[in-house]
Design a protein around this motif. Structure first.
Motif, PDB file in Angstrom:
ATOM      1  N   PRO A 129       1.320 -13.882  -9.974  1.00 37.68           N
ATOM      2  CA  PRO A 129       2.547 -13.093 -10.117  1.00 37.68           C
ATOM      3  C   PRO A 129       2.329 -11.588  -9.979  1.00 37.68           C
ATOM      4  O   PRO A 129       3.242 -10.857  -9.605  1.00 37.68           O
ATOM      5  CB  PRO A 129       3.040 -13.437 -11.526  1.00 37.68           C
ATOM      6  CG  PRO A 129       2.389 -14.718 -11.872  1.00 37.68           C
ATOM      7  CD  PRO A 129       1.066 -14.724 -11.147  1.00 37.68           C
ATOM      8  N   ALA A 130       1.117 -11.114 -10.239  1.00 37.14           N
ATOM      9  CA  ALA A 130       0.832  -9.678 -10.111  1.00 37.14           C
ATOM     10  C   ALA A 130       0.618  -9.274  -8.655  1.00 37.14           C
ATOM     11  O   ALA A 130       0.675  -8.093  -8.329  1.00 37.14           O
ATOM     12  CB  ALA A 130      -0.396  -9.318 -10.940  1.00 37.14           C
ATOM     13  N   GLU A 131       0.359 -10.248  -7.781  1.00 43.97           N
ATOM     14  CA  GLU A 131       0.116  -9.972  -6.368  1.00 43.97           C
ATOM     15  C   GLU A 131       0.729 -11.105  -5.538  1.00 43.97           C
ATOM     16  O   GLU A 131       0.023 -11.928  -4.954  1.00 43.97           O
ATOM     17  CB  GLU A 131      -1.392  -9.872  -6.121  1.00 43.97           C
ATOM     18  CG  GLU A 131      -1.742  -9.100  -4.879  1.00 43.97           C
ATOM     19  CD  GLU A 131      -3.213  -8.749  -4.858  1.00 43.97           C
ATOM     20  OE1 GLU A 131      -3.988  -9.531  -4.290  1.00 43.97           O
ATOM     21  OE2 GLU A 131      -3.579  -7.692  -5.415  1.00 43.97           O
ATOM     22  N   PRO A 132       2.068 -11.169  -5.464  1.00 44.11           N
ATOM     23  CA  PRO A 132       2.741 -12.348  -4.900  1.00 44.11           C
ATOM     24  C   PRO A 132       2.899 -12.378  -3.377  1.00 44.11           C
ATOM     25  O   PRO A 132       3.373 -13.370  -2.839  1.00 44.11           O
ATOM     26  CB  PRO A 132       4.113 -12.288  -5.563  1.00 44.11           C
ATOM     27  CG  PRO A 132       4.367 -10.823  -5.728  1.00 44.11           C
ATOM     28  CD  PRO A 132       3.019 -10.240  -6.065  1.00 44.11           C
ATOM     29  N   ILE A 133       2.503 -11.335  -2.664  1.00 43.03           N
ATOM     30  CA  ILE A 133       2.693 -11.311  -1.212  1.00 43.03           C
ATOM     31  C   ILE A 133       1.522 -12.035  -0.550  1.00 43.03           C
ATOM     32  O   ILE A 133       0.360 -11.750  -0.843  1.00 43.03           O
ATOM     33  CB  ILE A 133       2.795  -9.856  -0.699  1.00 43.03           C
ATOM     34  CG1 ILE A 133       3.929  -9.114  -1.412  1.00 43.03           C
ATOM     35  CG2 ILE A 133       3.001  -9.842   0.815  1.00 43.03           C
ATOM     36  CD1 ILE A 133       3.936  -7.609  -1.167  1.00 43.03           C
ATOM     37  N   LEU A 188      10.928   0.101   4.206  1.00 44.94           N
ATOM     38  CA  LEU A 188       9.585   0.322   4.729  1.00 44.94           C
ATOM     39  C   LEU A 188       8.557  -0.125   3.701  1.00 44.94           C
ATOM     40  O   LEU A 188       8.683   0.159   2.513  1.00 44.94           O
ATOM     41  CB  LEU A 188       9.368   1.797   5.068  1.00 44.94           C
ATOM     42  CG  LEU A 188      10.268   2.365   6.157  1.00 44.94           C
ATOM     43  CD1 LEU A 188      10.010   3.853   6.340  1.00 44.94           C
ATOM     44  CD2 LEU A 188      10.064   1.615   7.466  1.00 44.94           C
ATOM     45  N   CYS A 189       7.556  -0.850   4.170  1.00 46.53           N
ATOM     46  CA  CYS A 189       6.488  -1.295   3.278  1.00 46.53           C
ATOM     47  C   CYS A 189       5.259  -1.619   4.113  1.00 46.53           C
ATOM     48  O   CYS A 189       5.291  -2.496   4.961  1.00 46.53           O
ATOM     49  CB  CYS A 189       6.912  -2.524   2.483  1.00 46.53           C
ATOM     50  SG  CYS A 189       5.673  -3.048   1.280  1.00 46.53           S
ATOM     51  N   TYR A 230       7.378  -9.535   5.357  1.00 47.85           N
ATOM     52  CA  TYR A 230       6.730  -8.253   5.633  1.00 47.85           C
ATOM     53  C   TYR A 230       6.164  -8.241   7.050  1.00 47.85           C
ATOM     54  O   TYR A 230       5.476  -9.176   7.455  1.00 47.85           O
ATOM     55  CB  TYR A 230       5.601  -8.010   4.625  1.00 47.85           C
ATOM     56  CG  TYR A 230       6.099  -7.960   3.209  1.00 47.85           C
ATOM     57  CD1 TYR A 230       6.314  -6.742   2.577  1.00 47.85           C
ATOM     58  CD2 TYR A 230       6.378  -9.124   2.498  1.00 47.85           C
ATOM     59  CE1 TYR A 230       6.788  -6.682   1.274  1.00 47.85           C
ATOM     60  CE2 TYR A 230       6.857  -9.078   1.196  1.00 47.85           C
ATOM     61  CZ  TYR A 230       7.056  -7.855   0.592  1.00 47.85           C
ATOM     62  OH  TYR A 230       7.540  -7.813  -0.692  1.00 47.85           O
ATOM     63  N   SER A 231       6.439  -7.184   7.781  1.00 42.66           N
ATOM     64  CA  SER A 231       5.913  -7.007   9.134  1.00 42.66           C
ATOM     65  C   SER A 231       4.800  -5.966   9.104  1.00 42.66           C
ATOM     66  O   SER A 231       5.037  -4.816   8.728  1.00 42.66           O
ATOM     67  CB  SER A 231       7.021  -6.554  10.090  1.00 42.66           C
ATOM     68  OG  SER A 231       6.467  -6.123  11.311  1.00 42.66           O
ATOM     69  N   THR A 232       3.595  -6.366   9.523  1.00 40.51           N
ATOM     70  CA  THR A 232       2.494  -5.409   9.564  1.00 40.51           C
ATOM     71  C   THR A 232       2.591  -4.514  10.803  1.00 40.51           C
ATOM     72  O   THR A 232       2.096  -3.397  10.787  1.00 40.51           O
ATOM     73  CB  THR A 232       1.129  -6.115   9.547  1.00 40.51           C
ATOM     74  OG1 THR A 232       1.086  -7.068  10.616  1.00 40.51           O
ATOM     75  CG2 THR A 232       0.918  -6.830   8.223  1.00 40.51           C
ATOM     76  N   ALA A 234       0.836  -1.201   0.000  1.00 39.64           N
ATOM     77  CA  ALA A 234       0.000   0.000   0.000  1.00 39.64           C
ATOM     78  C   ALA A 234       0.868   1.247   0.000  1.00 39.64           C
ATOM     79  O   ALA A 234       0.461   2.288  -0.515  1.00 39.64           O
ATOM     80  CB  ALA A 234      -0.915   0.003   1.216  1.00 39.64           C
ATOM     81  N   GLU A 235       2.075   1.120   0.560  1.00 35.86           N
ATOM     82  CA  GLU A 235       2.987   2.256   0.658  1.00 35.86           C
ATOM     83  C   GLU A 235       4.394   1.692   0.839  1.00 35.86           C
ATOM     84  O   GLU A 235       4.613   0.826   1.676  1.00 35.86           O
ATOM     85  CB  GLU A 235       2.592   3.095   1.871  1.00 35.86           C
ATOM     86  CG  GLU A 235       3.342   4.379   2.042  1.00 35.86           C
ATOM     87  CD  GLU A 235       2.818   5.144   3.250  1.00 35.86           C
ATOM     88  OE1 GLU A 235       3.508   6.095   3.630  1.00 35.86           O
ATOM     89  OE2 GLU A 235       1.759   4.801   3.807  1.00 35.86           O
ATOM     90  N   THR A 236       5.347   2.164   0.052  1.00 31.20           N
ATOM     91  CA  THR A 236       6.703   1.628   0.091  1.00 31.20           C
ATOM     92  C   THR A 236       7.738   2.743   0.072  1.00 31.20           C
ATOM     93  O   THR A 236       7.598   3.701  -0.692  1.00 31.20           O
ATOM     94  CB  THR A 236       6.953   0.701  -1.122  1.00 31.20           C
ATOM     95  OG1 THR A 236       5.962  -0.331  -1.117  1.00 31.20           O
ATOM     96  CG2 THR A 236       8.325   0.081  -1.089  1.00 31.20           C
TER      97      THR A 236
END
Length: 191
Positions: A131-135, A110-111, A164-166, A102-104
């Motif tokens: 592949p367009a949304e791999p997370i 930072l992500c 990734y850490s939320t 959403a923000e990088t």
């Protein structure tokens, strides 16, 4: 339902030409060739502390492994370093949660990620990473109340991914390892 042995599945995967080893094709192959969980017995190692990654086969094009899940275990939110991934469920059920950035701020690691979809993958079903949304994150939810075994195919093989850490809104590289290789526990594997 008619199932195949892991050996039969491996032969079939090796027959797929490299140019066709892609999203759609491999998932369809997994869906029409569900693996008999008994044939995976030599590659099933569970741990009370974390899910395990158990390598069955690896060449330059792809690797195949079982992931063994005790009830309540989950992956961190992660990607696959730009590689394709497919998953089949020989035993149990897992939940997949997909995310998108959403923000990088790349130079500061930072992500912030946000959830886009959530779905369950049950026994004898197959899924693939978009592949367009791999997370994504994979969970054996406590309410499923059972162990699970998933079969994963990665193309091309990779040994690190982004985690990734939320809570911190950050992304870090994590090195990956196997719990077992070819049915033999690795020396660093813990229980």
């Amino acid at each position: 339902m008619q199932t195949v042995t892991i050996e039969t599945l491996l032969r079939g995967l090796q027959e797929i030409p490299a140019e066709n080893f892609a999203v759609g094709t491999v998932c369809d192959f997994l869906q029409t060739n569900p693996v008999d969980s008994d044939s995976l017995t030599p590659y099933l190692f569970f741990s009370n502390t974390c899910y395990t990654r158990n390598l069955i086969f690896k060449n330059e094009l792809f690797e195949v492994m079982t992931l063994c899940w005790e009830n309540g275990q989950a992956t961190p939110i992660h990607d696959h370093d730009g590689q394709n991934c497919w998953m089949a469920m020989p035993q149990g059920k897992l939940q997949i949660i997909n995310f998108r950035p959403a923000e990088t701020v790349a130079d500061q690691n930072l992500c912030r990620v946000e959830q886009t979809e959530r779905f369950d993958v049950a026994q004898f079903c197959a899924a693939e990473v978009d592949p367009a949304e791999p997370i994504h994150q994979i969970l054996n939810l406590p309410e499923f109340n059972s162990r699970a075994v998933s079969l994963h195919i990665y193309s091309r093989p990779f040994m690190s991914c982004q985690v990734y850490s939320t809570s911190l809104n950050e992304v870090r590289t994590r090195q990956l390892c196997y719990h077992s290789i070819g049915g033999k526990l690795c020396k660093t594997a813990g229980n």
